[in-house]
Motif scaffolding. Structure first.
Motif, PDB file in Angstrom:
ATOM      1  N   ARG A  59       0.867  -1.186   0.000  1.00  0.00           N
ATOM      2  CA  ARG A  59       0.000   0.000   0.000  1.00  0.00           C
ATOM      3  C   ARG A  59       0.899   1.230   0.000  1.00  0.00           C
ATOM      4  NH1 ARG A  59      -5.408  -1.400   2.179  1.00  0.00           N
ATOM      5  NH2 ARG A  59      -5.677   0.826   2.462  1.00  0.00           N
ATOM      6  N   ALA A  60       0.349   2.331  -0.440  1.00  0.00           N
ATOM      7  CA  ALA A  60       1.087   3.595  -0.413  1.00  0.00           C
ATOM      8  C   ALA A  60       0.917   4.238   0.965  1.00  0.00           C
ATOM      9  CB  ALA A  60       0.571   4.528  -1.499  1.00  0.00           C
ATOM     10  N   PRO A  61       1.889   5.027   1.423  1.00  0.00           N
ATOM     11  CA  PRO A  61       1.771   5.673   2.730  1.00  0.00           C
ATOM     12  C   PRO A  61       0.515   6.532   2.877  1.00  0.00           C
ATOM     13  CG  PRO A  61       4.000   5.870   1.929  1.00  0.00           C
ATOM     14  CD  PRO A  61       3.189   5.280   0.807  1.00  0.00           C
ATOM     15  N   ALA A  62       0.029   7.131   1.802  1.00  0.00           N
ATOM     16  CA  ALA A  62      -1.149   8.002   1.885  1.00  0.00           C
ATOM     17  C   ALA A  62      -2.465   7.234   1.789  1.00  0.00           C
ATOM     18  CB  ALA A  62      -1.092   9.051   0.781  1.00  0.00           C
ATOM     19  N   ASP A  63      -2.416   5.923   1.576  1.00  0.00           N
ATOM     20  CA  ASP A  63      -3.652   5.139   1.482  1.00  0.00           C
ATOM     21  C   ASP A  63      -4.416   5.150   2.804  1.00  0.00           C
ATOM     22  OD1 ASP A  63      -3.112   4.481  -1.098  1.00  0.00           O
ATOM     23  OD2 ASP A  63      -2.580   2.388  -0.705  1.00  0.00           O
ATOM     24  N   ASP A  64      -5.725   5.151   2.708  1.00  0.00           N
ATOM     25  CA  ASP A  64      -6.588   5.094   3.893  1.00  0.00           C
ATOM     26  C   ASP A  64      -6.524   3.677   4.469  1.00  0.00           C
ATOM     27  OD1 ASP A  64      -8.583   5.077   5.799  1.00  0.00           O
ATOM     28  OD2 ASP A  64     -10.071   6.039   4.515  1.00  0.00           O
ATOM     29  N   PRO A  65      -6.076   3.501   5.711  1.00  0.00           N
ATOM     30  CA  PRO A  65      -5.944   2.156   6.274  1.00  0.00           C
ATOM     31  C   PRO A  65      -7.291   1.464   6.487  1.00  0.00           C
ATOM     32  CG  PRO A  65      -5.496   3.801   7.953  1.00  0.00           C
ATOM     33  CD  PRO A  65      -5.655   4.542   6.649  1.00  0.00           C
ATOM     34  N   ASP A  66      -8.384   2.227   6.487  1.00  0.00           N
ATOM     35  CA  ASP A  66      -9.698   1.634   6.683  1.00  0.00           C
ATOM     36  C   ASP A  66     -10.334   1.129   5.385  1.00  0.00           C
ATOM     37  OD1 ASP A  66      -9.562   2.183   9.401  1.00  0.00           O
ATOM     38  OD2 ASP A  66     -10.377   4.189   9.113  1.00  0.00           O
ATOM     39  N   VAL A  67      -9.690   1.363   4.261  1.00  0.00           N
ATOM     40  CA  VAL A  67     -10.214   0.926   2.972  1.00  0.00           C
ATOM     41  C   VAL A  67      -9.466  -0.315   2.523  1.00  0.00           C
ATOM     42  CG1 VAL A  67     -10.495   1.552   0.536  1.00  0.00           C
ATOM     43  CG2 VAL A  67     -10.881   3.251   2.322  1.00  0.00           C
ATOM     44  N   ILE A  68     -10.214  -1.352   2.198  1.00  0.00           N
ATOM     45  CA  ILE A  68      -9.621  -2.585   1.693  1.00  0.00           C
ATOM     46  C   ILE A  68      -9.640  -2.513   0.171  1.00  0.00           C
ATOM     47  CG2 ILE A  68      -9.845  -5.090   1.559  1.00  0.00           C
ATOM     48  CD1 ILE A  68     -11.313  -4.907   4.273  1.00  0.00           C
ATOM     49  N   PRO A  69      -8.474  -2.586  -0.467  1.00  0.00           N
ATOM     50  CA  PRO A  69      -8.453  -2.483  -1.925  1.00  0.00           C
ATOM     51  C   PRO A  69      -9.100  -3.709  -2.573  1.00  0.00           C
ATOM     52  CG  PRO A  69      -6.255  -2.890  -1.068  1.00  0.00           C
ATOM     53  CD  PRO A  69      -7.166  -2.721   0.114  1.00  0.00           C
ATOM     54  N   LEU A  70      -9.927  -3.458  -3.555  1.00  0.00           N
ATOM     55  CA  LEU A  70     -10.585  -4.534  -4.286  1.00  0.00           C
ATOM     56  C   LEU A  70      -9.814  -4.831  -5.563  1.00  0.00           C
ATOM     57  CD1 LEU A  70     -14.270  -3.328  -3.938  1.00  0.00           C
ATOM     58  CD2 LEU A  70     -13.128  -5.107  -2.619  1.00  0.00           C
ATOM     59  N   PRO A  71      -9.922  -6.046  -6.075  1.00  0.00           N
ATOM     60  CA  PRO A  71      -9.269  -6.330  -7.359  1.00  0.00           C
ATOM     61  C   PRO A  71      -9.871  -5.460  -8.459  1.00  0.00           C
ATOM     62  CG  PRO A  71     -10.011  -8.349  -6.290  1.00  0.00           C
ATOM     63  CD  PRO A  71     -10.553  -7.202  -5.491  1.00  0.00           C
ATOM     64  N   ALA A  72      -9.041  -4.918  -9.272  1.00  0.00           N
ATOM     65  CA  ALA A  72      -9.493  -4.004 -10.325  1.00  0.00           C
ATOM     66  C   ALA A  72     -10.055  -4.796 -11.507  1.00  0.00           C
ATOM     67  CB  ALA A  72      -8.342  -3.139 -10.783  1.00  0.00           C
ATOM     68  N   GLN A  73     -11.177  -4.318 -12.037  1.00  0.00           N
ATOM     69  CA  GLN A  73     -11.765  -4.922 -13.235  1.00  0.00           C
ATOM     70  C   GLN A  73     -11.022  -4.433 -14.479  1.00  0.00           C
ATOM     71  OE1 GLN A  73     -14.060  -7.234 -13.233  1.00  0.00           O
ATOM     72  NE2 GLN A  73     -14.264  -7.188 -11.027  1.00  0.00           N
ATOM     73  N   ARG A  74     -10.852  -3.130 -14.565  1.00  0.00           N
ATOM     74  CA  ARG A  74     -10.130  -2.522 -15.674  1.00  0.00           C
ATOM     75  C   ARG A  74      -9.014  -1.665 -15.105  1.00  0.00           C
ATOM     76  NH1 ARG A  74     -14.749   0.371 -18.953  1.00  0.00           N
ATOM     77  NH2 ARG A  74     -16.383  -0.984 -18.258  1.00  0.00           N
ATOM     78  N   ILE A  75      -7.895  -1.692 -15.757  1.00  0.00           N
ATOM     79  CA  ILE A  75      -6.736  -0.932 -15.304  1.00  0.00           C
ATOM     80  C   ILE A  75      -6.403   0.115 -16.358  1.00  0.00           C
ATOM     81  CG2 ILE A  75      -4.294  -1.067 -14.663  1.00  0.00           C
ATOM     82  CD1 ILE A  75      -6.054  -2.532 -12.720  1.00  0.00           C
ATOM     83  N   GLN A  76      -6.129   1.332 -15.903  1.00  0.00           N
ATOM     84  CA  GLN A  76      -5.724   2.408 -16.807  1.00  0.00           C
ATOM     85  C   GLN A  76      -4.357   2.907 -16.372  1.00  0.00           C
ATOM     86  OE1 GLN A  76      -8.107   5.961 -16.644  1.00  0.00           O
ATOM     87  NE2 GLN A  76      -7.584   6.489 -18.744  1.00  0.00           N
ATOM     88  N   ARG A  77      -3.471   3.063 -17.338  1.00  0.00           N
ATOM     89  CA  ARG A  77      -2.134   3.547 -17.039  1.00  0.00           C
ATOM     90  C   ARG A  77      -2.132   5.071 -17.017  1.00  0.00           C
ATOM     91  NH1 ARG A  77       2.899   2.272 -20.851  1.00  0.00           N
ATOM     92  NH2 ARG A  77       2.558   4.359 -21.657  1.00  0.00           N
ATOM     93  N   HIS A  78      -1.437   5.633 -16.024  1.00  0.00           N
ATOM     94  CA  HIS A  78      -1.286   7.078 -15.875  1.00  0.00           C
ATOM     95  C   HIS A  78       0.213   7.368 -15.835  1.00  0.00           C
ATOM     96  CE1 HIS A  78      -1.981  11.140 -14.460  1.00  0.00           C
ATOM     97  NE2 HIS A  78      -1.145  10.906 -13.482  1.00  0.00           N
ATOM     98  N   ASP A  79       0.691   8.159 -16.792  1.00  0.00           N
ATOM     99  CA  ASP A  79       2.118   8.456 -16.855  1.00  0.00           C
ATOM    100  C   ASP A  79       2.478   9.597 -15.916  1.00  0.00           C
ATOM    101  OD1 ASP A  79       2.464   6.517 -18.759  1.00  0.00           O
ATOM    102  OD2 ASP A  79       2.338   7.897 -20.450  1.00  0.00           O
ATOM    103  N   VAL A  80       3.592   9.440 -15.227  1.00  0.00           N
ATOM    104  CA  VAL A  80       4.126  10.438 -14.310  1.00  0.00           C
ATOM    105  C   VAL A  80       5.536  10.778 -14.784  1.00  0.00           C
ATOM    106  CG1 VAL A  80       4.760  10.898 -11.903  1.00  0.00           C
ATOM    107  CG2 VAL A  80       2.782   9.483 -12.422  1.00  0.00           C
ATOM    108  N   LEU A  81       5.954  11.996 -14.551  1.00  0.00           N
ATOM    109  CA  LEU A  81       7.293  12.451 -14.937  1.00  0.00           C
ATOM    110  C   LEU A  81       7.542  12.226 -16.424  1.00  0.00           C
ATOM    111  CD1 LEU A  81       9.329  11.253 -11.856  1.00  0.00           C
ATOM    112  CD2 LEU A  81       8.884  13.606 -12.500  1.00  0.00           C
ATOM    113  N   SER A  82       6.631  12.726 -17.229  1.00  0.00           N
ATOM    114  CA  SER A  82       6.730  12.647 -18.690  1.00  0.00           C
ATOM    115  C   SER A  82       6.865  11.210 -19.196  1.00  0.00           C
ATOM    116  CB  SER A  82       7.908  13.488 -19.188  1.00  0.00           C
ATOM    117  OG  SER A  82       7.754  14.825 -18.797  1.00  0.00           O
ATOM    118  N   GLY A  83       6.220  10.273 -18.514  1.00  0.00           N
ATOM    119  CA  GLY A  83       6.208   8.886 -18.962  1.00  0.00           C
ATOM    120  C   GLY A  83       7.330   8.027 -18.423  1.00  0.00           C
ATOM    121  N   LEU A  84       8.198   8.593 -17.569  1.00  0.00           N
ATOM    122  CA  LEU A  84       9.281   7.787 -17.008  1.00  0.00           C
ATOM    123  C   LEU A  84       8.766   6.824 -15.943  1.00  0.00           C
ATOM    124  CD1 LEU A  84      12.083  10.475 -16.735  1.00  0.00           C
ATOM    125  CD2 LEU A  84      11.923   8.610 -18.374  1.00  0.00           C
TER     126      LEU A  84
END
Length: 92
Positions: A59-84
């Protein structure tokens, strides 16, 4: 007098610097101080909110500890730092 956790904090800082260098700054040309600050701020945001950490059970440090992540149905890529860096998010 120093805080007992100062040694542990030093290890965290060193790990962050090592990650920034390996994943960002060793792969790009930094033009000036302003560009460097922008790249580091964007990487810090990614590290705290988008990047999974093994010590936090992927999990990421900023994730809400009370939320249980569910398996994703569809995944979308988001580029950060100009795609690096690529972040993947589920879509509704």
């Amino acid at each position: 007098m120093h805080a007992p956790s100062a040694v542990a904090m030093n290890a965290h800082a060193e790990r962050f610097v090592r990650s920034v260098r390996a994943e960002r700054t060793d792969q790009m040309l930094l033009h000036n101080e302003q560009h460097t600050r922008r790249v580091l701020a964007e990487y810090a945001e990614h590290d705290n909110s988008g990047r999974p950490h093994r010590a936090l059970q992927l999990r990421a440090p900023a994730d809400d500890p009370d939320v249980i992540p569910l398996p994703a149905q569809r995944i979308q890529r988001h580029d950060v730092l100009s795609g690096l860096v690529h972040e993947y998010r589920d879509t509704p």
